[in-house]
Design an enzyme around this catalytic site. Sequence first.
Site, PDB file in Angstrom:
ATOM      1  N   ARG A 116      -5.027   0.175  -6.779  1.00 54.41           N
ATOM      2  CA  ARG A 116      -3.768   0.773  -6.299  1.00 54.41           C
ATOM      3  C   ARG A 116      -3.210   1.824  -7.256  1.00 54.41           C
ATOM      4  O   ARG A 116      -2.532   2.752  -6.838  1.00 54.41           O
ATOM      5  CB  ARG A 116      -2.694  -0.307  -6.111  1.00 54.41           C
ATOM      6  CG  ARG A 116      -3.012  -1.318  -5.017  1.00 54.41           C
ATOM      7  CD  ARG A 116      -1.754  -2.108  -4.687  1.00 54.41           C
ATOM      8  NE  ARG A 116      -2.011  -3.313  -3.934  1.00 54.41           N
ATOM      9  CZ  ARG A 116      -2.161  -3.376  -2.612  1.00 54.41           C
ATOM     10  NH1 ARG A 116      -2.084  -2.278  -1.896  1.00 54.41           N
ATOM     11  NH2 ARG A 116      -2.392  -4.527  -2.009  1.00 54.41           N
ATOM     12  N   PHE A 119     -14.013   2.639   4.173  1.00 55.61           N
ATOM     13  CA  PHE A 119     -12.971   1.999   3.373  1.00 55.61           C
ATOM     14  C   PHE A 119     -12.616   2.857   2.160  1.00 55.61           C
ATOM     15  O   PHE A 119     -13.501   3.369   1.475  1.00 55.61           O
ATOM     16  CB  PHE A 119     -13.445   0.614   2.925  1.00 55.61           C
ATOM     17  CG  PHE A 119     -12.354  -0.233   2.379  1.00 55.61           C
ATOM     18  CD1 PHE A 119     -11.449  -0.858   3.221  1.00 55.61           C
ATOM     19  CD2 PHE A 119     -12.195  -0.393   1.005  1.00 55.61           C
ATOM     20  CE1 PHE A 119     -10.420  -1.635   2.722  1.00 55.61           C
ATOM     21  CE2 PHE A 119     -11.169  -1.174   0.489  1.00 55.61           C
ATOM     22  CZ  PHE A 119     -10.277  -1.787   1.345  1.00 55.61           C
ATOM     23  N   LYS A 163      -7.415   6.578  10.580  1.00 55.02           N
ATOM     24  CA  LYS A 163      -8.830   6.542  10.976  1.00 55.02           C
ATOM     25  C   LYS A 163      -8.862   6.616  12.503  1.00 55.02           C
ATOM     26  O   LYS A 163      -8.804   5.591  13.176  1.00 55.02           O
ATOM     27  CB  LYS A 163      -9.493   5.243  10.490  1.00 55.02           C
ATOM     28  CG  LYS A 163      -9.595   5.118   8.969  1.00 55.02           C
ATOM     29  CD  LYS A 163     -10.187   3.770   8.570  1.00 55.02           C
ATOM     30  CE  LYS A 163     -10.269   3.600   7.069  1.00 55.02           C
ATOM     31  NZ  LYS A 163     -10.560   2.199   6.680  1.00 55.02           N
ATOM     32  N   GLU A 212       3.558   4.209   6.178  1.00 55.71           N
ATOM     33  CA  GLU A 212       2.311   3.462   5.956  1.00 55.71           C
ATOM     34  C   GLU A 212       1.372   4.279   5.091  1.00 55.71           C
ATOM     35  O   GLU A 212       1.327   5.502   5.201  1.00 55.71           O
ATOM     36  CB  GLU A 212       1.622   3.211   7.306  1.00 55.71           C
ATOM     37  CG  GLU A 212       1.950   1.875   7.940  1.00 55.71           C
ATOM     38  CD  GLU A 212       1.194   0.708   7.304  1.00 55.71           C
ATOM     39  OE1 GLU A 212       0.780   0.812   6.131  1.00 55.71           O
ATOM     40  OE2 GLU A 212       1.030  -0.298   7.995  1.00 55.71           O
ATOM     41  N   ASP A 213       0.599   3.594   4.265  1.00 58.24           N
ATOM     42  CA  ASP A 213      -0.451   4.271   3.502  1.00 58.24           C
ATOM     43  C   ASP A 213      -1.568   4.721   4.446  1.00 58.24           C
ATOM     44  O   ASP A 213      -2.026   5.842   4.400  1.00 58.24           O
ATOM     45  CB  ASP A 213      -1.007   3.351   2.397  1.00 58.24           C
ATOM     46  CG  ASP A 213      -1.349   1.946   2.905  1.00 58.24           C
ATOM     47  OD1 ASP A 213      -1.070   1.630   4.085  1.00 58.24           O
ATOM     48  OD2 ASP A 213      -1.893   1.153   2.125  1.00 58.24           O
ATOM     49  N   ASP A 248      -5.364   1.873  10.424  1.00 59.39           N
ATOM     50  CA  ASP A 248      -6.786   1.635  10.687  1.00 59.39           C
ATOM     51  C   ASP A 248      -6.899   1.143  12.133  1.00 59.39           C
ATOM     52  O   ASP A 248      -6.898   1.942  13.069  1.00 59.39           O
ATOM     53  CB  ASP A 248      -7.245   0.605   9.639  1.00 59.39           C
ATOM     54  CG  ASP A 248      -8.725   0.289   9.666  1.00 59.39           C
ATOM     55  OD1 ASP A 248      -9.410   0.710  10.596  1.00 59.39           O
ATOM     56  OD2 ASP A 248      -9.206  -0.386   8.752  1.00 59.39           O
ATOM     57  N   GLY A 260       0.766  -1.238   0.000  1.00 57.24           N
ATOM     58  CA  GLY A 260       0.000   0.000   0.000  1.00 57.24           C
ATOM     59  C   GLY A 260       0.794   1.282   0.000  1.00 57.24           C
ATOM     60  O   GLY A 260       0.348   2.298  -0.510  1.00 57.24           O
ATOM     61  N   ASP A 267      -5.804  -0.673  -1.979  1.00 57.65           N
ATOM     62  CA  ASP A 267      -6.566  -1.582  -2.828  1.00 57.65           C
ATOM     63  C   ASP A 267      -7.838  -2.097  -2.175  1.00 57.65           C
ATOM     64  O   ASP A 267      -7.990  -2.062  -0.955  1.00 57.65           O
ATOM     65  CB  ASP A 267      -5.712  -2.807  -3.156  1.00 57.65           C
ATOM     66  CG  ASP A 267      -5.549  -3.712  -1.925  1.00 57.65           C
ATOM     67  OD1 ASP A 267      -5.107  -3.208  -0.876  1.00 57.65           O
ATOM     68  OD2 ASP A 267      -5.898  -4.902  -2.001  1.00 57.65           O
TER      69      ASP A 267
HETATM   70  P1  IMP Z   1      -4.656  -2.101  10.363  1.00 53.59           P
HETATM   71  O1  IMP Z   1      -3.757  -3.247  10.764  1.00 53.59           O
HETATM   72  O2  IMP Z   1      -6.095  -2.391  10.650  1.00 53.59           O
HETATM   73  O3  IMP Z   1      -4.218  -0.773  10.959  1.00 53.59           O
HETATM   74  O4  IMP Z   1      -4.604  -1.982   8.794  1.00 53.59           O
HETATM   75  C1  IMP Z   1      -3.420  -1.632   8.194  1.00 53.59           C
HETATM   76  C2  IMP Z   1      -3.332  -1.950   6.730  1.00 53.59           C
HETATM   77  O5  IMP Z   1      -4.575  -2.385   6.154  1.00 53.59           O
HETATM   78  C3  IMP Z   1      -2.960  -0.685   5.992  1.00 53.59           C
HETATM   79  O6  IMP Z   1      -1.573  -0.547   5.923  1.00 53.59           O
HETATM   80  C4  IMP Z   1      -3.592  -0.896   4.635  1.00 53.59           C
HETATM   81  O7  IMP Z   1      -2.702  -1.580   3.803  1.00 53.59           O
HETATM   82  C5  IMP Z   1      -4.811  -1.722   4.941  1.00 53.59           C
HETATM   83  N1  IMP Z   1      -5.997  -0.836   5.078  1.00 53.59           N
HETATM   84  C6  IMP Z   1      -6.518  -0.316   6.210  1.00 53.59           C
HETATM   85  N2  IMP Z   1      -7.581   0.464   5.960  1.00 53.59           N
HETATM   86  C7  IMP Z   1      -7.736   0.446   4.618  1.00 53.59           C
HETATM   87  C8  IMP Z   1      -8.669   1.091   3.719  1.00 53.59           C
HETATM   88  O8  IMP Z   1      -9.580   1.853   4.082  1.00 53.59           O
HETATM   89  N3  IMP Z   1      -8.466   0.829   2.404  1.00 53.59           N
HETATM   90  C9  IMP Z   1      -7.475   0.024   1.922  1.00 53.59           C
HETATM   91  N4  IMP Z   1      -6.594  -0.592   2.721  1.00 53.59           N
HETATM   92  C10 IMP Z   1      -6.719  -0.381   4.054  1.00 53.59           C
HETATM   93 MG    MG Z   2      -0.400  -0.893   4.309  1.00 52.26          MG
END
Ligand code: IMP
Ligand code: MG
Length: 179
Positions: free
Chosen positions: A169, A156, A135, A103-104, A107, A50, A163
Amino acid sequence: MVQENVKLHDLVFQPFISAAEIESVVQRMAKTISEAYAGEVPVILGVLNGSLMFLADLIRNMEGACEIDFIKLKSYEGTNSTEKVNELIGCGNLRGKKVLVVEDIVDTGNTLEVLVDLLHKKEVADLKIATLFLKPEVYKKAHKIDYVGVEIPNKFIVGYGMDYNELGRNIPGVYQLKA
Ligand code: IMP
Ligand code: MG
């Protein structure tokens, strides 16, 4: 330019943040980060897949020397974050280095938590986190995120590296799941 909805697999996404807006956010972050690392050589550690676009644009706009490296983790299946985070590609030797994780989007923070643990085990000298999107309604972890581009609602998003089941992407702007 009128931006239209995009359909990826079975879902429709609407325009959310334009490529031009992203560019100005990334430039601002690059300036802040360059100033923070002035005179040092940080390792910019991209979290694949990402972060590819954000990392490329970020380092292009940064002043001073840096190294880059990548790590591949995966927590998402479809549009749901899963508790389990897998390391798919490991990074190089980071012992004694000043590392900036890129990081992109953060979440739940599950991915970040695993990564921070892993990097401490690799005995990095210093660890900071930069994310283009956060978020805040969902992120409840203790670890401080040092550089945040834009705080967004819990919906999302796709595009600019992000993606939905591997599609989207390559879209230059960011699109949000249509209710
Ligand atoms: P986390 O572990 O829940 O914080 O999610 C982290 C990873 O999930 C990010 O680095 C993204 O690659 C992916 N991700 C989280 N939220 C989104 C979203 O809204 N769209 C797309 N990818 C996401
Ligand atoms: Mg990511």
